[in-house]
Design a protein around this motif. Structure first.
Motif, PDB file in Angstrom:
ATOM      1  N   PRO A  52       9.291 -12.497  59.393  1.00  0.00           N
ATOM      2  CA  PRO A  52       9.126 -13.270  60.340  1.00  0.00           C
ATOM      3  C   PRO A  52       8.253 -14.590  60.255  1.00  0.00           C
ATOM      4  O   PRO A  52       7.205 -14.332  59.936  1.00  0.00           O
ATOM      5  CB  PRO A  52       8.583 -12.227  61.524  1.00  0.00           C
ATOM      6  N   GLY A  53       8.812 -15.484  60.639  1.00  0.00           N
ATOM      7  CA  GLY A  53       8.238 -16.793  60.456  1.00  0.00           C
ATOM      8  C   GLY A  53       8.190 -17.497  59.127  1.00  0.00           C
ATOM      9  O   GLY A  53       7.669 -18.736  58.851  1.00  0.00           O
ATOM     10  N   ALA A  54       8.865 -16.906  58.256  1.00  0.00           N
ATOM     11  CA  ALA A  54       8.893 -17.585  56.891  1.00  0.00           C
ATOM     12  C   ALA A  54       9.485 -18.862  56.988  1.00  0.00           C
ATOM     13  O   ALA A  54      10.558 -19.211  57.656  1.00  0.00           O
ATOM     14  CB  ALA A  54       9.676 -16.740  55.972  1.00  0.00           C
ATOM     15  N   GLY A  55       8.722 -19.734  56.195  1.00  0.00           N
ATOM     16  CA  GLY A  55       8.989 -21.171  56.315  1.00  0.00           C
ATOM     17  C   GLY A  55       8.261 -21.994  55.157  1.00  0.00           C
ATOM     18  O   GLY A  55       7.548 -21.364  54.511  1.00  0.00           O
ATOM     19  N   CYS A  56       8.752 -23.182  54.960  1.00  0.00           N
ATOM     20  CA  CYS A  56       7.965 -24.207  54.355  1.00  0.00           C
ATOM     21  C   CYS A  56       6.939 -25.061  54.650  1.00  0.00           C
ATOM     22  O   CYS A  56       7.192 -25.342  55.817  1.00  0.00           O
ATOM     23  CB  CYS A  56       8.982 -24.996  53.533  1.00  0.00           C
ATOM     24  N   SER A  78      11.431 -26.859  57.761  1.00  0.00           N
ATOM     25  CA  SER A  78      12.294 -25.932  58.002  1.00  0.00           C
ATOM     26  C   SER A  78      11.861 -24.369  57.729  1.00  0.00           C
ATOM     27  O   SER A  78      11.050 -23.942  57.181  1.00  0.00           O
ATOM     28  CB  SER A  78      13.459 -26.114  57.208  1.00  0.00           C
ATOM     29  N   GLU A  79      12.562 -23.421  58.229  1.00  0.00           N
ATOM     30  CA  GLU A  79      12.457 -22.033  58.120  1.00  0.00           C
ATOM     31  C   GLU A  79      13.521 -21.423  57.077  1.00  0.00           C
ATOM     32  O   GLU A  79      14.109 -22.001  56.577  1.00  0.00           O
ATOM     33  CB  GLU A  79      12.399 -21.152  59.514  1.00  0.00           C
ATOM     34  N   ILE A 178      -3.152  -7.000  55.221  1.00  0.00           N
ATOM     35  CA  ILE A 178      -4.093  -7.388  54.343  1.00  0.00           C
ATOM     36  C   ILE A 178      -3.667  -8.533  53.299  1.00  0.00           C
ATOM     37  O   ILE A 178      -2.466  -8.745  52.859  1.00  0.00           O
ATOM     38  CB  ILE A 178      -3.955  -6.155  53.065  1.00  0.00           C
ATOM     39  N   GLY A 179      -4.590  -9.456  53.572  1.00  0.00           N
ATOM     40  CA  GLY A 179      -4.229 -10.784  52.911  1.00  0.00           C
ATOM     41  C   GLY A 179      -4.345 -11.925  53.944  1.00  0.00           C
ATOM     42  O   GLY A 179      -3.757 -11.558  54.954  1.00  0.00           O
ATOM     43  N   THR A 180      -4.816 -12.933  53.472  1.00  0.00           N
ATOM     44  CA  THR A 180      -4.697 -13.981  54.530  1.00  0.00           C
ATOM     45  C   THR A 180      -4.152 -15.553  53.831  1.00  0.00           C
ATOM     46  O   THR A 180      -4.602 -16.673  54.004  1.00  0.00           O
ATOM     47  CB  THR A 180      -6.052 -14.575  54.952  1.00  0.00           C
ATOM     48  N   GLY A 181      -3.117 -15.108  52.780  1.00  0.00           N
ATOM     49  CA  GLY A 181      -2.523 -16.589  52.070  1.00  0.00           C
ATOM     50  C   GLY A 181      -1.373 -16.983  53.074  1.00  0.00           C
ATOM     51  O   GLY A 181      -1.309 -16.824  54.212  1.00  0.00           O
ATOM     52  N   ALA A 182      -0.426 -17.689  52.458  1.00  0.00           N
ATOM     53  CA  ALA A 182       0.576 -18.647  52.979  1.00  0.00           C
ATOM     54  C   ALA A 182       1.319 -17.716  53.924  1.00  0.00           C
ATOM     55  O   ALA A 182       1.887 -18.035  54.946  1.00  0.00           O
ATOM     56  CB  ALA A 182       1.256 -19.489  51.891  1.00  0.00           C
ATOM     57  N   SER A 183       1.752 -16.530  53.497  1.00  0.00           N
ATOM     58  CA  SER A 183       2.642 -15.531  54.097  1.00  0.00           C
ATOM     59  C   SER A 183       2.174 -15.012  55.450  1.00  0.00           C
ATOM     60  O   SER A 183       2.921 -15.025  56.576  1.00  0.00           O
ATOM     61  CB  SER A 183       3.215 -14.547  53.218  1.00  0.00           C
ATOM     62  N   ALA A 184       1.078 -14.787  55.057  1.00  0.00           N
ATOM     63  CA  ALA A 184       0.177 -14.027  56.305  1.00  0.00           C
ATOM     64  C   ALA A 184       0.046 -15.097  57.596  1.00  0.00           C
ATOM     65  O   ALA A 184       0.191 -14.812  58.740  1.00  0.00           O
ATOM     66  CB  ALA A 184      -1.042 -13.405  56.058  1.00  0.00           C
ATOM     67  N   ILE A 185      -0.138 -16.355  57.158  1.00  0.00           N
ATOM     68  CA  ILE A 185      -0.535 -17.413  58.153  1.00  0.00           C
ATOM     69  C   ILE A 185       0.846 -17.599  59.127  1.00  0.00           C
ATOM     70  O   ILE A 185       0.744 -17.861  60.152  1.00  0.00           O
ATOM     71  CB  ILE A 185      -0.840 -18.729  57.267  1.00  0.00           C
ATOM     72  N   GLN A 186       2.113 -17.151  58.331  1.00  0.00           N
ATOM     73  CA  GLN A 186       3.313 -17.451  59.061  1.00  0.00           C
ATOM     74  C   GLN A 186       3.670 -16.142  59.715  1.00  0.00           C
ATOM     75  O   GLN A 186       4.153 -16.311  60.942  1.00  0.00           O
ATOM     76  CB  GLN A 186       4.285 -17.881  58.206  1.00  0.00           C
ATOM     77  N   PHE A 187       3.770 -14.925  59.256  1.00  0.00           N
ATOM     78  CA  PHE A 187       4.088 -13.845  60.036  1.00  0.00           C
ATOM     79  C   PHE A 187       2.922 -13.265  60.857  1.00  0.00           C
ATOM     80  O   PHE A 187       3.357 -12.405  61.886  1.00  0.00           O
ATOM     81  CB  PHE A 187       4.583 -12.728  58.873  1.00  0.00           C
ATOM     82  N   SER A 294      -0.793 -24.567  60.014  1.00  0.00           N
ATOM     83  CA  SER A 294      -0.342 -23.779  61.137  1.00  0.00           C
ATOM     84  C   SER A 294      -0.954 -24.314  62.459  1.00  0.00           C
ATOM     85  O   SER A 294      -2.122 -24.473  62.485  1.00  0.00           O
ATOM     86  CB  SER A 294      -0.547 -22.466  60.906  1.00  0.00           C
ATOM     87  N   ASN A 295       0.035 -24.103  63.454  1.00  0.00           N
ATOM     88  CA  ASN A 295      -0.716 -24.322  64.963  1.00  0.00           C
ATOM     89  C   ASN A 295      -0.669 -23.309  65.787  1.00  0.00           C
ATOM     90  O   ASN A 295      -1.271 -23.214  66.796  1.00  0.00           O
ATOM     91  CB  ASN A 295       0.456 -25.386  65.539  1.00  0.00           C
ATOM     92  N   ASN A 296      -0.372 -22.081  65.308  1.00  0.00           N
ATOM     93  CA  ASN A 296      -0.309 -20.762  65.878  1.00  0.00           C
ATOM     94  C   ASN A 296      -1.064 -19.604  65.232  1.00  0.00           C
ATOM     95  O   ASN A 296      -1.235 -18.744  65.790  1.00  0.00           O
ATOM     96  CB  ASN A 296       1.100 -20.305  66.422  1.00  0.00           C
TER      97      ASN A 296
END
Length: 494
Positions: A52-56, A78-79, A178-187, A294-296
């Motif tokens: 969920p939330g995956a994007g560039c 884009s997502e 677990i983890g705070t990288g680019a994916s976690a920032i989005q999902f 990220s804004n959210n």
């Protein structure tokens, strides 16, 4: 190869790199190309990452092929569904689908010293012979799980973000991330509203910048299609900003405090709780790890059902996790946002070059390649998105186009010399690697651990400069950088 034929070429992977390489060869008239794809569809990471939330985090006007613009992107950033659809559409438009063998996972490839060809082996037992081998599997194709005691003992649902289990309903569940990288920032912002409790286990905080996203309206699409200079102006503006920020990596370090200031102000504006704000403030220089947009993300972590846990995980229990302070955190679901095996290039394929030398032996101490593309002792093999071509800032598609043009020139040289192969000179590759590593020593990437670096500390992934400097360096294929090695037999290709 026969003088009467063009070289046969195998490309491994059908993400941005593989498709971009195939199109560059197609434009130059090379049609004996086969693309091998382990999955049932094109797309690479944009096929696999469906969380969920995956994007560039690079605007789509730049994160797309320069010669295949899309004028109707739904958003500036884009997502995943739209990027995947773009790649599939490009492959269909360019007639690449018939050239792809789907379900063909490459397990090994070996160079034959006698014939000067590559034998490529797939998991289903097939063998394909080609004159030229072009792996384009990327750097972020194999998910990495953390080495935590008890990881196999958890009785609830668990999965990596890159292998999202959409059958697991997170509604009302206690979810440990677990983890705070680019994916976690989005999902994390995408799942936080539906879960009962979200516990984010943070080993290190991330520098997060505001995301200047907008939704493109129908009038935007009309203008972009009718007046191409406007679309190109937006692409150029994004490119120029990325180039400016890239200068801060080595050449203009004074730019780094600007980035730090913007990210710090963003955190202060979105997180009022001083304790939470302190936990989310990185303790390493901006740029040392990948900067995120990220804004959210921060607002999600300020909600009553969210908790940021900074104590290290000591073990995973059947019903939760225990941290180093002795606390037990109950969980129904664990989601691993722990990134990829980025430094294990081409893993787990077994690549064998001249005289039976294994690529793993050639890369003992860390992967390296001339211009990120050619490895001594592995003739007629060229990598797309290889060692030291990843970016701290900018569009990797721009880098891929530079590499594809360089490799296309190499293929043209090979085509002019039937019965011979090209092998980059060891001294040329070594001198190049020395220059790159010296520049890397001046980057902020040396100041913390990240997926950019091996356990020994060598930075194998990133390019220490602007994309324009890389393009200048790869614009012309210099035959003098290579040995022209005779092969002893002609043979049929694909």
């Amino acid at each position: 190869m026969s003088a009467r034929t063009t070289p046969s070429i195998v490309i491994i992977g059908t993400g941005f790199g593989g498709l971009g390489m195939a199109m560059e060869l197609q434009k130059a008239g090379f049609d004996r190309v086969t693309l091998l794809e382990r999955a049932a569809d094109v797309g690479g990471v944009w096929r696999e990452n469906t969380y969920p939330g995956a994007g560039c985090d690079i605007p789509s006007p730049l994160y797309s092929y320069s010669y295949e613009p899309r004028t109707d992107w739904p958003k500036r950033f884009s997502e995943q569904p739209d990027i995947h659809a773009y790649l599939r559409g490009v492959a269909e438009k360019r007639g690449l689908i018939p050239k792809i063998r789907f379900g063909a996972e490459v397990t090994a490839a070996a160079f034959d010293d006698t014939t000067g060809t590559w034998s490529v082996h797939t998991a289903d037992g097939a063998t394909i012979t080609a004159d030229i081998l072009i792996p384009a599997v990327g750097q972020l194709s194999r998910p990495a799980l953390p080495n935590i005691p008890g990881i196999d003992d958890f009785q609830g649902e668990s999965f990596h973000s890159a292998e999202w289990n959409h059958e697991v309903d997170l509604t009302g569940k206690r979810v440990a991330v677990i983890g705070t990288g680019a994916s976690a920032i989005q999902f994390v912002p995408a799942i936080q509203p539906k879960v009962e409790r979200l516990t984010l286990f943070q080993r290190s905080a991330a520098w997060v910048l505001p995301k200047p996203d907008i939704e493109y309206r129908p009038w935007h699409h009309t203008v972009f299609a009718a007046v191409p200079p406007i679309r190109l102006a937006e692409r150029f503006a994004v490119w120029a900003l990325c180039e400016f920020l890239s200068l801060g990596i080595v050449d203009v370090p004074a730019i780094r405090p600007l980035v730090t200031g913007i990210a710090t102000r963003h955190l202060e504006n979105q997180v009022r709780d001083p304790r939470l704000r302190a936990a989310l403030l990185p303790d390493y220089p901006a740029g040392c790890k990948r900067g995120l947009f990220s804004n959210n993300y921060f607002p999600a972590l300020t909600q009553p059902n969210a908790h940021v846990e900074t104590s290290a995980i000591s073990e995973i229990l059947p019903d939760g996790l225990r941290t180093a302070d002795g606390a037990v955190h109950g969980a129904d679901v664990i989601i691993y946002g722990t990134g990829f095996k980025g430094t294990e290039f081409l893993w787990p394929m077994r690549i064998t070059g001249r005289s039976g030398r294994e690529l793993t032996d050639a890369w003992d101490g860390g992967a390296r390649a001339y211009q990120g593309m050619a490895v001594p002792g592995f003739p007629n093999m060229f990598l797309i998105y290889g060692p030291n071509t990843n970016l701290g800032v900018g569009s990797i598609v721009y880098m891929i186009e530079s590499q594809a043009r360089y490799i296309r020139q190499a293929v043209q040289q090979i085509a002019r010399r039937p019965g011979r192969v090209l092998d980059v000179r060891a001294e040329v590759a070594e001198a190049y690697d020395t220059r790159v590593q010296r520049r890397l020593e001046r980057t902020p990437w040396t100041r913390c651990t990240s997926w950019y670096r091996t356990a020994a500390g060598r930075i194998t992934n990133n390019w220490p400069g602007t994309v324009s400097s890389y393009r200048r360096g790869t614009r012309t294929f210099a035959l003098s950088d290579y040995q022209v090695v005779p092969a002893t037999a002609d043979r049929p290709g694909l």
